[in-house]
Design a protein around this motif. Structure first.
Motif, PDB file in Angstrom:
ATOM      1  N   TRP A 168       0.816  -1.215   0.000  1.00 57.09           N
ATOM      2  CA  TRP A 168       0.000   0.000   0.000  1.00 57.09           C
ATOM      3  C   TRP A 168       0.850   1.267   0.000  1.00 57.09           C
ATOM      4  O   TRP A 168       0.705   2.133  -0.859  1.00 57.09           O
ATOM      5  N   GLU A 169       1.758   1.362   0.970  1.00 59.51           N
ATOM      6  CA  GLU A 169       2.541   2.592   1.109  1.00 59.51           C
ATOM      7  C   GLU A 169       3.542   2.772  -0.034  1.00 59.51           C
ATOM      8  O   GLU A 169       3.622   3.842  -0.630  1.00 59.51           O
ATOM      9  N   SER A 170       4.327   1.740  -0.321  1.00 57.52           N
ATOM     10  CA  SER A 170       5.404   1.883  -1.296  1.00 57.52           C
ATOM     11  C   SER A 170       4.939   1.750  -2.738  1.00 57.52           C
ATOM     12  O   SER A 170       5.457   2.425  -3.624  1.00 57.52           O
ATOM     13  N   LEU A 171       3.968   0.875  -2.980  1.00 55.38           N
ATOM     14  CA  LEU A 171       3.545   0.620  -4.352  1.00 55.38           C
ATOM     15  C   LEU A 171       2.312   1.438  -4.725  1.00 55.38           C
ATOM     16  O   LEU A 171       2.371   2.370  -5.526  1.00 55.38           O
ATOM     17  N   ILE A 172       1.192   1.115  -4.110  1.00 54.48           N
ATOM     18  CA  ILE A 172      -0.059   1.788  -4.453  1.00 54.48           C
ATOM     19  C   ILE A 172      -0.015   3.266  -4.061  1.00 54.48           C
ATOM     20  O   ILE A 172      -0.398   4.144  -4.832  1.00 54.48           O
ATOM     21  N   GLY A 173       0.460   3.553  -2.862  1.00 56.04           N
ATOM     22  CA  GLY A 173       0.482   4.930  -2.384  1.00 56.04           C
ATOM     23  C   GLY A 173       1.359   5.851  -3.205  1.00 56.04           C
ATOM     24  O   GLY A 173       1.108   7.054  -3.286  1.00 56.04           O
ATOM     25  N   ASN A 174       2.404   5.294  -3.833  1.00 50.60           N
ATOM     26  CA  ASN A 174       3.317   6.126  -4.612  1.00 50.60           C
ATOM     27  C   ASN A 174       2.907   6.265  -6.075  1.00 50.60           C
ATOM     28  O   ASN A 174       3.289   7.229  -6.738  1.00 50.60           O
ATOM     29  N   PHE A 175       2.144   5.291  -6.584  1.00 53.45           N
ATOM     30  CA  PHE A 175       1.858   5.290  -8.018  1.00 53.45           C
ATOM     31  C   PHE A 175       0.384   5.472  -8.366  1.00 53.45           C
ATOM     32  O   PHE A 175       0.057   5.742  -9.509  1.00 53.45           O
ATOM     33  N   VAL A 176      -0.508   5.313  -7.395  1.00 53.89           N
ATOM     34  CA  VAL A 176      -1.932   5.525  -7.643  1.00 53.89           C
ATOM     35  C   VAL A 176      -2.326   6.816  -6.938  1.00 53.89           C
ATOM     36  O   VAL A 176      -2.353   6.883  -5.709  1.00 53.89           O
ATOM     37  N   GLU A 177      -2.618   7.828  -7.723  1.00 52.08           N
ATOM     38  CA  GLU A 177      -2.818   9.169  -7.160  1.00 52.08           C
ATOM     39  C   GLU A 177      -3.921   9.217  -6.109  1.00 52.08           C
ATOM     40  O   GLU A 177      -3.768   9.830  -5.056  1.00 52.08           O
ATOM     41  N   GLY A 178      -5.067   8.586  -6.372  1.00 54.36           N
ATOM     42  CA  GLY A 178      -6.176   8.640  -5.426  1.00 54.36           C
ATOM     43  C   GLY A 178      -5.879   7.974  -4.100  1.00 54.36           C
ATOM     44  O   GLY A 178      -6.434   8.352  -3.066  1.00 54.36           O
ATOM     45  N   ALA A 179      -4.976   6.981  -4.112  1.00 56.35           N
ATOM     46  CA  ALA A 179      -4.654   6.254  -2.885  1.00 56.35           C
ATOM     47  C   ALA A 179      -3.737   7.031  -1.962  1.00 56.35           C
ATOM     48  O   ALA A 179      -3.600   6.696  -0.785  1.00 56.35           O
ATOM     49  N   ARG A 180      -3.118   8.071  -2.474  1.00 54.52           N
ATOM     50  CA  ARG A 180      -2.159   8.816  -1.663  1.00 54.52           C
ATOM     51  C   ARG A 180      -2.831   9.526  -0.492  1.00 54.52           C
ATOM     52  O   ARG A 180      -2.177   9.817   0.512  1.00 54.52           O
ATOM     53  N   THR A 181      -4.114   9.809  -0.632  1.00 54.70           N
ATOM     54  CA  THR A 181      -4.827  10.458   0.462  1.00 54.70           C
ATOM     55  C   THR A 181      -4.851   9.577   1.697  1.00 54.70           C
ATOM     56  O   THR A 181      -4.933  10.068   2.826  1.00 54.70           O
ATOM     57  N   ALA A 203       4.122  17.547  -1.582  1.00 53.63           N
ATOM     58  CA  ALA A 203       3.226  16.591  -0.928  1.00 53.63           C
ATOM     59  C   ALA A 203       1.905  16.593  -1.671  1.00 53.63           C
ATOM     60  O   ALA A 203       1.449  17.639  -2.143  1.00 53.63           O
ATOM     61  N   ASP A 204       1.286  15.429  -1.788  1.00 55.28           N
ATOM     62  CA  ASP A 204       0.048  15.296  -2.557  1.00 55.28           C
ATOM     63  C   ASP A 204      -1.211  15.428  -1.710  1.00 55.28           C
ATOM     64  O   ASP A 204      -2.317  15.403  -2.241  1.00 55.28           O
ATOM     65  N   VAL A 205      -1.043  15.526  -0.390  1.00 54.33           N
ATOM     66  CA  VAL A 205      -2.194  15.636   0.511  1.00 54.33           C
ATOM     67  C   VAL A 205      -2.148  16.983   1.213  1.00 54.33           C
ATOM     68  O   VAL A 205      -1.106  17.376   1.751  1.00 54.33           O
ATOM     69  N   ALA A 206      -3.268  17.690   1.211  1.00 56.23           N
ATOM     70  CA  ALA A 206      -3.333  18.999   1.871  1.00 56.23           C
ATOM     71  C   ALA A 206      -3.227  18.833   3.382  1.00 56.23           C
ATOM     72  O   ALA A 206      -3.674  17.824   3.941  1.00 56.23           O
ATOM     73  N   LEU A 207      -2.649  19.825   4.027  1.00 55.88           N
ATOM     74  CA  LEU A 207      -2.493  19.762   5.480  1.00 55.88           C
ATOM     75  C   LEU A 207      -3.846  19.655   6.178  1.00 55.88           C
ATOM     76  O   LEU A 207      -3.970  18.964   7.191  1.00 55.88           O
ATOM     77  N   ALA A 208      -4.864  20.309   5.628  1.00 53.80           N
ATOM     78  CA  ALA A 208      -6.196  20.279   6.232  1.00 53.80           C
ATOM     79  C   ALA A 208      -6.782  18.878   6.256  1.00 53.80           C
ATOM     80  O   ALA A 208      -7.637  18.561   7.090  1.00 53.80           O
ATOM     81  N   ALA A 209      -6.331  18.026   5.351  1.00 54.87           N
ATOM     82  CA  ALA A 209      -6.780  16.628   5.343  1.00 54.87           C
ATOM     83  C   ALA A 209      -5.817  15.742   6.130  1.00 54.87           C
ATOM     84  O   ALA A 209      -6.231  14.805   6.816  1.00 54.87           O
ATOM     85  N   ALA A 210      -4.511  16.034   6.031  1.00 51.19           N
ATOM     86  CA  ALA A 210      -3.502  15.181   6.658  1.00 51.19           C
ATOM     87  C   ALA A 210      -3.597  15.169   8.179  1.00 51.19           C
ATOM     88  O   ALA A 210      -3.537  14.104   8.810  1.00 51.19           O
ATOM     89  N   VAL A 211      -3.746  16.347   8.794  1.00 51.96           N
ATOM     90  CA  VAL A 211      -3.763  16.419  10.256  1.00 51.96           C
ATOM     91  C   VAL A 211      -4.943  15.665  10.865  1.00 51.96           C
ATOM     92  O   VAL A 211      -4.757  14.848  11.786  1.00 51.96           O
TER      93      VAL A 211
END
Length: 238
Positions: A168-181, A203-211
């Motif tokens: 998830w983190e290394s493969l999908i999270g890095n190459f599938v844009e929607g999964a990065r959230t 970074a691909d995720v906004a701080l307002a969503a990440a926190v």
């Protein structure tokens, strides 16, 4: 926080072969950083790759897995958890104490080497060393909580954790844009971006969503682990 549980957890984490692994991984990061200082390439890009991909993307999940699962899974597997469960301690206090130790251990063995590696590679410019250290700390807390939960809910916590970190983190999270959230690494990068100089970190995720995601996942994993542990019985553990 229960001091007895904390002391037993620290002893379990730093003993045996696990303690050696906890030192080898950050030592490798520092070694690579020292070797890379002789590179003739762009120092900023090199620092971002090493601290973002190697440290935050690889070092932190691995250490979080080893520490998070080791904080409780080993005791469940060998049956020694029965001695803690037999004590008049709320199960949530056992979980939160072990989580506090796991997070503290992850911070020390991942956060400090990341900061030192950043100073070796890029000094204090653009606040990169500090930024990636902060990202490492917040991501390390989430990984510790997630992997501690895995240690409670399954006897194959290490395998499940590796699958999550690698797939998830290394493969999908890095190459599938929607999964990065839904990537802990991206949440850490989002926090790091706010600490670094403008434009220094992407970074691909906004701080307002990440926190909120960082907080919700950490709390939810802790609560679920407490509920699951509360369902254990001495007869079942034996």
């Amino acid at each position: 926080m229960n001091t007895t549980v904390a002391r037993l957890t620290v002893r379990g984490l730093l003993g045996r072969r696990r303690g050696v692994l906890l030192l080898v991984v950050p030592a490798l990061l520092l070694l690579i950083s020292v070797i890379s200082t002789g590179s003739s390439g762009d120092k900023h890009d090199l620092t971002v790759k090493i601290l973002g991909q190697l440290s935050l993307g690889t070092l932190v999940p691995i250490l979080g897995l080893v520490v998070g699962t080791g904080a409780i899974a080993t005791e469940i597997d060998d049956g020694s958890i029965v001695y803690l469960l037999a004590k008049p301690l709320p199960r949530w206090k056992i979980v939160t104490t072990k989580l506090a130790v796991a997070i503290g251990t992850t911070w020390v063995i991942a956060g400090i080497p990341t900061f030192v590696a950043g100073l070796i590679l890029y000094g204090t410019k653009d606040n990169l060393a500090l930024a990636y250290t902060v990202g490492t700390l917040v991501a390390g807390a989430v990984y510790s909580a997630l992997f501690l939960l895995l240690g409670v809910v399954t006897r194959h916590a290490v395998v499940a954790g590796l699958a999550y970190a690698l797939v998830w983190e290394s493969l999908i999270g890095n190459f599938v844009e929607g999964a990065r959230t839904l990537s802990v690494q991206q949440w850490g990068l989002s926090v790091a971006r706010t600490v670094a100089a403008d434009g220094a970190i992407d970074a691909d995720v906004a701080l307002a969503a990440a926190v909120p995601l960082l907080v919700v996942v950490t709390v939810a994993a802790t609560v679920l682990a407490s509920v699951k542990l509360a369902g254990f019985t001495l007869a079942a553990d034996e």
